[in-house]
Motif scaffolding. Structure first.
Motif, PDB file in Angstrom:
ATOM      1  N   LEU A 132       0.830  -1.212   0.000  1.00 51.33           N
ATOM      2  CA  LEU A 132       0.000   0.000   0.000  1.00 51.33           C
ATOM      3  C   LEU A 132       0.865   1.263   0.000  1.00 51.33           C
ATOM      4  O   LEU A 132       0.533   2.241  -0.661  1.00 51.33           O
ATOM      5  N   HIS A 133       1.981   1.248   0.726  1.00 55.52           N
ATOM      6  CA  HIS A 133       2.912   2.385   0.669  1.00 55.52           C
ATOM      7  C   HIS A 133       3.359   2.617  -0.775  1.00 55.52           C
ATOM      8  O   HIS A 133       3.357   3.745  -1.265  1.00 55.52           O
ATOM      9  N   ARG A 134       3.739   1.541  -1.431  1.00 53.47           N
ATOM     10  CA  ARG A 134       4.262   1.650  -2.803  1.00 53.47           C
ATOM     11  C   ARG A 134       3.192   2.130  -3.779  1.00 53.47           C
ATOM     12  O   ARG A 134       3.453   2.994  -4.616  1.00 53.47           O
ATOM     13  N   ALA A 135       1.976   1.593  -3.649  1.00 55.32           N
ATOM     14  CA  ALA A 135       0.881   1.999  -4.533  1.00 55.32           C
ATOM     15  C   ALA A 135       0.516   3.462  -4.302  1.00 55.32           C
ATOM     16  O   ALA A 135       0.266   4.209  -5.251  1.00 55.32           O
ATOM     17  N   ALA A 136       0.497   3.884  -3.030  1.00 61.81           N
ATOM     18  CA  ALA A 136       0.158   5.272  -2.702  1.00 61.81           C
ATOM     19  C   ALA A 136       1.199   6.229  -3.260  1.00 61.81           C
ATOM     20  O   ALA A 136       0.859   7.263  -3.844  1.00 61.81           O
ATOM     21  N   ALA A 137       2.469   5.895  -3.089  1.00 63.94           N
ATOM     22  CA  ALA A 137       3.547   6.754  -3.590  1.00 63.94           C
ATOM     23  C   ALA A 137       3.548   6.836  -5.110  1.00 63.94           C
ATOM     24  O   ALA A 137       3.870   7.876  -5.683  1.00 63.94           O
ATOM     25  N   ALA A 138       3.152   5.747  -5.757  1.00 68.93           N
ATOM     26  CA  ALA A 138       3.139   5.711  -7.218  1.00 68.93           C
ATOM     27  C   ALA A 138       1.886   6.346  -7.818  1.00 68.93           C
ATOM     28  O   ALA A 138       1.812   6.539  -9.035  1.00 68.93           O
ATOM     29  N   GLY A 139       0.899   6.639  -6.980  1.00 67.81           N
ATOM     30  CA  GLY A 139      -0.337   7.234  -7.491  1.00 67.81           C
ATOM     31  C   GLY A 139      -1.233   6.246  -8.202  1.00 67.81           C
ATOM     32  O   GLY A 139      -2.045   6.626  -9.045  1.00 67.81           O
ATOM     33  N   GLU A 140      -1.123   4.988  -7.852  1.00 61.93           N
ATOM     34  CA  GLU A 140      -1.887   3.909  -8.497  1.00 61.93           C
ATOM     35  C   GLU A 140      -3.229   3.709  -7.791  1.00 61.93           C
ATOM     36  O   GLU A 140      -3.376   2.857  -6.913  1.00 61.93           O
ATOM     37  N   ALA A 141      -4.241   4.481  -8.200  1.00 65.40           N
ATOM     38  CA  ALA A 141      -5.552   4.466  -7.535  1.00 65.40           C
ATOM     39  C   ALA A 141      -6.205   3.085  -7.555  1.00 65.40           C
ATOM     40  O   ALA A 141      -6.767   2.643  -6.540  1.00 65.40           O
ATOM     41  N   ASP A 142      -6.170   2.394  -8.690  1.00 63.00           N
ATOM     42  CA  ASP A 142      -6.805   1.071  -8.763  1.00 63.00           C
ATOM     43  C   ASP A 142      -6.123   0.081  -7.823  1.00 63.00           C
ATOM     44  O   ASP A 142      -6.784  -0.720  -7.163  1.00 63.00           O
TER      45      ASP A 142
END
Length: 164
Positions: free
Chosen positions: A15-25
């Motif tokens: 979740l940290h990685r997805a949030a930092a990458a801006g990956e909403a899906d």
């Protein structure tokens, strides 16, 4: 992630990685699967810190909707909060989302003793400084740090009152 050493990457969740990458899906999927939105990495940064630092206001909203703490403190990273990270990103939309969702303007002091208004005066825009001012207080440049050459003398409007 760019610029991170192995030690800084410790305890980063998907979740940290997805949030930092801006990956909403990806963020939505991880939240649906029960990811902890308040999990801290080795420095104490939560996914909300990471999204705010990158200026991903949509991700910030998703995380707040899922129960992320808008006032989480990264104690091992100079007492950084999501609001301070958003100010550093320069993204007024992210700052506005955090403020609307309960980010503490006056209580979030970083390790250097700076309030969000000080940080915004140093690195933000006049609009960001105005967004951080409490609309119920008298608006004047006395609330701004004396060294704020970018914002201290600017005329800014909020609610029909000028900051002089």
């Amino acid at each position: 992630m760019t610029g991170e050493t192995e030690g800084e990457d410790e305890r980063k969740t998907p979740l940290h990685r997805a949030a930092a990458a801006g990956e909403a899906d990806w963020v939505r999927s991880l939240i649906r699967q029960g990811a902890d939105v308040n999990a801290g990495d080795a420095q104490g940064h939560t996914p909300l810190h990471d999204a705010a630092r990158e200026g991903h206001s949509e991700i910030v909203t998703l995380l707040l909707d899922a129960g992320a703490d808008p006032n989480a403190v990264a104690t091992e990273a100079g007492d950084q909060t999501p609001l301070l990270d958003a100010i550093d990103s320069g993204n007024i939309e992210t700052v506005t989302v955090l403020l609307a969702r309960g980010a503490n303007v006056d209580g979030n002091v970083d390790a250097a003793g700076l309030l969000p208004i000080h940080q915004a005066a140093m690195v933000g825009t006049p609009e960001m400084v105005v967004a951080l001012l409490d609309p119920n207080q008298a608006l004047n440049s006395a609330r701004l740090p004396r060294w704020c050459h970018r914002c201290g003398s600017a005329q800014m409007e909020r609610g029909g009152r000028a900051v002089a």
